[in-house]
Each structure stands twice: as C-alpha cells, then as structure tokens.
Scaffold this motif. Structure first.
Motif, PDB file in Angstrom:
ATOM      1  N   ARG A  53       7.522   3.896  -6.908  1.00 23.01           N
ATOM      2  CA  ARG A  53       6.692   4.565  -7.995  1.00 23.01           C
ATOM      3  C   ARG A  53       5.607   3.295  -8.735  1.00 23.01           C
ATOM      4  O   ARG A  53       6.041   2.140  -8.540  1.00 23.01           O
ATOM      5  N   GLY A  54       4.340   4.058  -8.939  1.00 24.50           N
ATOM      6  CA  GLY A  54       3.499   3.149  -9.626  1.00 24.50           C
ATOM      7  C   GLY A  54       2.726   2.041  -8.791  1.00 24.50           C
ATOM      8  O   GLY A  54       2.220   1.058  -9.344  1.00 24.50           O
ATOM      9  N   THR A  55       2.982   2.222  -7.544  1.00 21.05           N
ATOM     10  CA  THR A  55       2.463   1.272  -6.496  1.00 21.05           C
ATOM     11  C   THR A  55       1.242   1.992  -5.849  1.00 21.05           C
ATOM     12  O   THR A  55       0.877   3.084  -5.947  1.00 21.05           O
ATOM     13  N   VAL A  56       0.268   1.068  -5.191  1.00 17.51           N
ATOM     14  CA  VAL A  56      -0.751   1.503  -4.336  1.00 17.51           C
ATOM     15  C   VAL A  56      -0.385   1.361  -2.788  1.00 17.51           C
ATOM     16  O   VAL A  56      -0.179   0.306  -2.380  1.00 17.51           O
ATOM     17  N   PHE A  57      -0.351   2.202  -2.167  1.00 17.20           N
ATOM     18  CA  PHE A  57      -0.056   2.404  -0.874  1.00 17.20           C
ATOM     19  C   PHE A  57      -1.316   2.794  -0.002  1.00 17.20           C
ATOM     20  O   PHE A  57      -1.821   3.808  -0.107  1.00 17.20           O
ATOM     21  N   ALA A  58      -1.614   1.996   1.131  1.00 15.27           N
ATOM     22  CA  ALA A  58      -2.513   2.295   1.955  1.00 15.27           C
ATOM     23  C   ALA A  58      -1.912   2.587   3.376  1.00 15.27           C
ATOM     24  O   ALA A  58      -1.273   2.013   4.074  1.00 15.27           O
ATOM     25  N   LEU A  59      -2.733   3.919   3.963  1.00 12.48           N
ATOM     26  CA  LEU A  59      -2.344   4.206   5.228  1.00 12.48           C
ATOM     27  C   LEU A  59      -3.513   3.874   5.960  1.00 12.48           C
ATOM     28  O   LEU A  59      -4.444   4.609   5.877  1.00 12.48           O
ATOM     29  N   LEU A  60      -3.523   3.189   7.103  1.00 12.59           N
ATOM     30  CA  LEU A  60      -4.422   2.544   7.629  1.00 12.59           C
ATOM     31  C   LEU A  60      -4.635   2.951   8.858  1.00 12.59           C
ATOM     32  O   LEU A  60      -3.377   2.916   9.588  1.00 12.59           O
ATOM     33  N   GLY A  61      -5.652   3.235   9.431  1.00  7.67           N
ATOM     34  CA  GLY A  61      -5.689   3.808  10.971  1.00  7.67           C
ATOM     35  C   GLY A  61      -7.070   4.094  11.096  1.00  7.67           C
ATOM     36  O   GLY A  61      -8.012   4.571  10.579  1.00  7.67           O
ATOM     37  N   PRO A  62      -7.351   4.201  12.738  1.00  4.65           N
ATOM     38  CA  PRO A  62      -8.596   4.640  13.296  1.00  4.65           C
ATOM     39  C   PRO A  62      -8.758   5.997  13.026  1.00  4.65           C
ATOM     40  O   PRO A  62      -7.717   6.820  12.631  1.00  4.65           O
ATOM     41  N   GLY A  67       0.186   3.525 -14.270  1.00  6.18           N
ATOM     42  CA  GLY A  67       1.749   3.600 -13.658  1.00  6.18           C
ATOM     43  C   GLY A  67       1.458   4.783 -12.659  1.00  6.18           C
ATOM     44  O   GLY A  67       2.415   5.114 -12.184  1.00  6.18           O
ATOM     45  N   VAL A  68       0.173   5.221 -12.400  1.00  8.18           N
ATOM     46  CA  VAL A  68       0.095   6.246 -11.320  1.00  8.18           C
ATOM     47  C   VAL A  68       0.375   5.928  -9.841  1.00  8.18           C
ATOM     48  O   VAL A  68      -0.086   4.459  -9.533  1.00  8.18           O
ATOM     49  N   THR A  69       0.972   6.417  -9.041  1.00  8.23           N
ATOM     50  CA  THR A  69       1.247   5.950  -7.685  1.00  8.23           C
ATOM     51  C   THR A  69      -0.012   6.505  -7.029  1.00  8.23           C
ATOM     52  O   THR A  69      -0.248   7.836  -6.798  1.00  8.23           O
TER      53      THR A  69
END
Lengths: 251, 407
Positions: free
Chosen positions: B85-94, B241-243
């Motif tokens: 929660r509260g983190t920034v997650f990046a899904l990376l791909g072509p 605090g937004v995910t």
C-alpha cells in the motif's frame, strides 16, 4: 435503483451537452424533416389525393421522419462512446450499460421533441390546423414519445452493433425508410395490393393512424393500443439486446 | 483530497494470472506451430531464431494478423504481483508484452483465464463492485469528452461517483486547481493540449478518491515538459498515500517514479525489484568498444550486451574499475590492433531491460541470443536506422525480433 436514476440523469445531461455542441448533426436532424415536409407539401402534395389538405395529412408522417433522423445521431454517439476510452472509465466507476444508454436515449428524446416542435410550428405556418381536444393532444404526445423512445433504444443498439460510427449512421437508414411504405405520405390503398399486408401491419402505420386521428379529432379505434404495443415490444427487445451487446462490446 | 491511511499490507496481490485471446485454430497451429510458438518464450535459442526468421519472412503485418485472428495468443502466462500500500509500482515492458491486459484484469475490466488477484483487499472477480469503488483507471485512450469543458467533465464524473450536485462542483474546482487547469476550466477539452488533456483525464479518475490508481502508459505521446508535470502528479498521489500502479515502456519513467519495478516480456515477469536492484543485476558499467574491422566485430559481438554492426561497436559488461577495464581491453585485444576507441558508461535501466528481455527465452543474457539478434539487426535496420544511435538500433532489432510473439 435511485443510483441508476442518478447515473442516468448525469449521463443524460452529458448527452444533451454533447448534442448541443454537435451543431451540424443537430441542425441536420432538425432541418431535414422540415425541408422534407415542405417538399412533400409543395412538390408532391398537389398530386396526392388524401381527401383533406395534404399538409394536414402529412404532418404525422413528418413527425415520424424526425424520429428517424434523430436516431442516426443517437446511433453515432453510442458508437463513438464505444470506440473511445470513456466506457472503461464508466465501468471502473461501476456504471453499467443501462445508464450509459439511457443517457443517450434521454438526450435523443429531448432532441426529438425539439425538432417535433419545430416541425409543428412550420406546419402551422403553412396551413396545418389540428382539430383536437387537450386529452387527445396529450394522448398523441404520449404515443409519439413512446415511439421516439423505442426508436432511440433501437438506434442505441445499432450503435452497439456497428464497429464504426459511420456504419452506425448507415444502420439507421432503415428507420428512416420505414415511414414510406406506410400511410405516412400516401394512403395505403393507392399502393399495389401486395404491399398492403406489410404497410398495414408494420409498426409505423398504427403510430401514424393514432397521431392523425388524435390530432384531427377523428375516431382512432384500437390504433393507439396497437401502436403502444409495438413500441413496448421494440423497447423490450432493444433493452435486452443492448444489455447483451454492451457486455460483449465492453468486455 | 483526504489522505488514505497507509496501513500495512498489500494494495495489489496477484497470483498466477494467465490470459489468452482468440480461439485455437488447428490448421494454422499445424503450419506455423514451430515457428510461431515463441509466444511462450520457452524455446531455446535455436527455436527463437526460427521464430524471428519466420516473422521477418512473413512480414510484420501478416505475422500479427495470424496471431490475432486465427489462433489463440497467450498474453499473460502466470504472473505474480505484490504491491504494498502507498507505493508506486511500475510494470515495464515493450509493446505487446501484456501490460494493458494485466491492468485490465486488476481493474476488473476483463477476467483472467487462471489465477487470482486481490486489489485493495478485495477479489477482482467475486468482489468486483468493491474493487471498482476503490480504484480508478486512466487508460491509453483519453476518457474525457472533447465536447465538454474541463469542469463539466469533472462534475459529471463526480456526480457519477455519487457526490451531490454541490459536492461535485466543489470537488471539480479542487481537482482543477490541483492539476493547474483552473484557467482552462471553461474551455472544451477538445481544445486542450496533449498534456492538459492527460491531466484532466487523470483528474477525472480521481474524483472518487481511489485507494489504488492504475495508469496505463500515462506519458506516452507527451512532450518532456508535460511528462515532468505528470510525474509530479504521480509523486503527489503517492505522497498522499495512494497506491499507484503504472505501466510504461520508458525505463527512465520507472526509474524516476517507482518504488518497485517489474519487467514484463511476452507475458512473463522476467525481473522484479527496485531500480537499483535491477541495475546491479547487470554489471555496473558497460565498456563500449569501436572496432577496427568486421572480423573483430564478429569475434566479440557474441559476448556483448550491446552491439551495432553499422558502427562496429560492441558493449561489454564490466564493474568499471581501472584494473578490470585494463584487463578487459588486454583480453579482448591482445595485439592492440582491433579496438580503435572506447567509452565507459554506467549501466542504465535500458541496458538492464535489453539484457533481461533478450535473454528471456533461455534464461540467460547470453551468447547465442546475441548472435541471433545481430543478424536480425543487420537485416531489418539496414535502411531504416541510418540516423539512429547505436542504442536505438539495438532496441529496434530486439523489438523486431519479438514481432512473432506479439499480441
């Protein structure tokens, strides 16, 4: 249920704002029926014997034409929505197909009522004199609104079916065509006999007969009930279809 | 915008998500099965070479059409995601890696064939409504009405999220202010610049104060300034605090914004970690050598993490210390005739990305792969890449190489 209503209201407001700003489509939908009415009255009217002044005979038919022209706008705007990202946004707000389409239909009904008023105004200027009571006028309005609503839902279905807005516009051609083989512009008994069966039993004819009778103070018999039956049937089918199609298109 | 409590636990938890589109077509499978089976990335180097050759021979368009309409295309093959929660997650791909499909599954817009996912503590299938109330999605296609003003768009969204008329008005004004759109609030969204429209789109997604915000390629097509502004917005969300779950094909974006990054390639997660962790997965530096002739290039290209036939450049991994660079130079060029010039780079996420996605088929960023993509590079980029830098030329080559596996 109240949520559905709130969503539909908000989306109807959207539909109206969008139509107000889609000026060319709206003008087309509003002016074409008027032009067609003038064309029928002044070009063909002299040659058609209906037993009354032709403008008096033709007004209900033109009102139905309005619904046809309006329907193409509706189909195109539904199809536009399906193409863009806004449906996903709505769905992620947990808004289903029903309020989205209801919004379009409500906007369509309002647009149609405006063009109907315009047609009636011009008709009055060129000599249309209804002979009706308040009750009959109200009944006529009821039948017309029912028809417009049913046709609008049907157009929304066409909008869901069509892969492109252009195709959606084409889908509604048949709605515009439907008034011709009916008693809208010429009495059915002047048509070839093989056409009578279709012309007498297609949905537009009872609607037109009801409008004509109610506006001119004639007896209408069961026509309004048949008309309402048709509208209800069309509406139920369209509602069911739109539910299925929306889920399939949006998934 | 009220802050959300940053509770312990996961905002997003997905296990074994699988998704395939289309119906199996036996006739085509029989014909093209061997060559096109690369979709799973399970074949060895030889198999992938065949797939690449087939893809190039058939032409991109034909390859994609066959994949899309006539047979089942696997988009995601068993991915696991855990986002605190509260983190920034990046899904990376072509392009075509399956990023959008993953987002659509998590945002309840489509269902996975297999696997489960919980978002904001709710199952995306059985508790769809609860999930929808907790999230917002800003997709690749703008979800605002061009024929409504910025303010009308936001007020409508606020009404649709269940706010009263007065609250909707207040909320719209608040968001217009946050996203610096107040001056343009009464203009039709159709007249907005790309960056303004994207901000409006994002604002429209935030009217309901979501706990989890999905951003599918939020900065694609934006100019550098608009991209910076959007990054500020994402940081602001995170600070409240937004995910944030975002997909991107820009490594720099993931590097700048994300607490954790997962690299998706042809439906598989090939790596996951912080930007720094990922960078250390390849050697810290890269020694680029400009070579004297083709013979030297052919000799060294197989061990390079980066290479360009046009400029006769190879990049070799190194830790960057003087001792190792010296030793490396002596080793690859004992006669001191093959290497004309060298430059030393610290590894970027681009290197990581290319290394990871190149090696995905065999599980190693190794030798056989490099040769395959060299031939792909020379044959496809000869005419087109005359002005491209070495890095982009390699990127293009690897992209072309993946063509048959696209979705």
């Amino acid at each position: 249920m109240s949520e559905l209503l709130a969503h539909s209201t908000a989306l109807a407001g959207r539909g109206l704002r969008l139509s107000r700003r889609n000026v060319d489509a709206v003008i087309t939908a509003m002016l074409l029926p008027v032009i067609l009415m003038l064309l029928f009255v002044y070009f063909f009217g002299g040659a058609i014997d209906t037993g009354t002044r032709y403008v008096t005979y033709v007004v209900p038919g033109v009102l139905i034409l309005c619904a046809g022209f309006g329907s193409s706008t509706t189909a195109v705007s539904v199809s536009d929505d399906m193409k863009g990202g806004i449906i996903d946004r709505f769905r992620s707000l947990d808004i289903g197909g029903a309020p989205v389409l209801a919004g379009h239909v409500a906007a369509s009904v309002v647009r149609n009522l405006i063009s109907t008023t315009l047609v009636l105004g011009v008709a009055f200027l060129i000599g249309f004199r209804p002979d009706t009571s308040p009750g009959a006028a109200l009944a006529a309005a009821g039948v017309l609104i029912a028809f417009i609503t049913a046709v609008s839902w049907l157009s929304a279905v066409a909008g869901l079916l069509a892969r492109t807005p252009e195709a959606a516009g084409g889908f509604t051609f048949f709605v515009m065509f439907l008034p011709y083989p009916s008693s809208a512009f010429v009495p059915i008994d002047t048509m070839p006999s093989w056409l009578h069966g279709f012309a007498e039993h297609q949905p537009v004819t009872p609607v037109i007969e009801s409008l004509r009778g109610l506006l001119l103070g004639q007896s209408v018999g069961s026509a309004p009930w048949i008309a309402l039956g048709w509208c209800a049937g069309l509406l139920v089918v369209s509602l069911a279809l739109s539910g299925v199609l929306f889920r399939r298109r949006a998934a | 915008m009220s802050p959300h409590a940053v509770a312990d636990g996961l905002a997003i938890e997905a296990t074994g998500l699988e998704k395939a589109y289309g119906k199996p077509d036996r006739r085509l499978l029989g014909k093209a099965g061997k060559g096109r089976g690369g979709g799973n990335g399970e074949e060895g180097a030889g198999g992938r070479a065949t797939a690449r050759a087939a893809g190039q021979a058939a032409g991109q368009g034909a390859g994609q059409d066959a994949g899309q309409t006539s047979r089942r295309t696997t988009v995601l093959c068993g991915i696991d995601l855990r986002v605190p929660r509260g983190t920034v997650f990046a899904l990376l791909g072509p392009n075509g890696a399956g990023k959008t499909t993953a987002v659509r599954i998590l945002a309840t817009l489509t269902t996975a064939d297999r696997g489960t996912a919980r978002v904001a503590g709710h199952d995306v299938v059985t508790e769809r409504r609860r999930v929808r109330r907790a999230i917002s999605l800003t997709g690749q296609f703008a979800a605002v009405d061009e024929k409504q003003t910025g303010e009308e768009n936001l007020r409508m969204m606020a009404r649709l999220s269940g706010l009263s008329r007065a609250d909707a008005k207040r909320r719209a004004a608040e968001l217009l202010d946050t996203f610096q759109l107040t001056a343009a609030s009464r203009r039709l969204a159709g007249t907005y610049s790309g960056g303004m429209r994207r901000r409006l789109d994002l604002a429209a997604g935030l009217v309901g104060e979501p706990e989890v915000v999905f951003l599918d390629e939020p900065t694609t097509g934006l100019d550098p300034r608009s991209r910076q502004e959007l990054w500020q917005v994402v940081r602001g969300l995170s600070a409240r605090g937004v995910t944030v779950f975002l997909t991107t094909q820009y490594l720099e974006e993931a590097d700048q914004l994300a607490d954790r990054i997962a690299v998706l390639d042809r439906g598989r997660l090939v790596a996951e970690g912080t930007a720094d962790e990922l960078k250390t997965r390849v050697a810290g530096h890269r020694l680029d050598l400009v070579l004297a002739d083709e013979a030297a290039y052919r000799r060294l290209a197989p061990r390079a993490v980066h290479h360009s036939a046009e400029t006769l450049t190879v990049g070799l991994p190194t830790d960057g210390t003087a001792a190792e660079v010296r030793a490396l130079l002596d080793e690859v060029d004992p006669h001191r005739t093959d290497v004309i010039r060298f430059t030393l780079h610290s590894a970027t996420l681009d290197d990581v990305f290319l290394a990871l996605t190149e090696g995905a088929g065999t599980g190693e960023a190794g030798t056989g792969q490099a040769t395959t993509s060299t031939s792909g590079g020379t044959s496809t980029s000869g005419g087109a890449a005359t002005t491209a830098t070495t890095t982009t030329a390699t990127a293009a080559a690897s992209d072309d190489g993946k063509e048959p596996a696209r979705v």
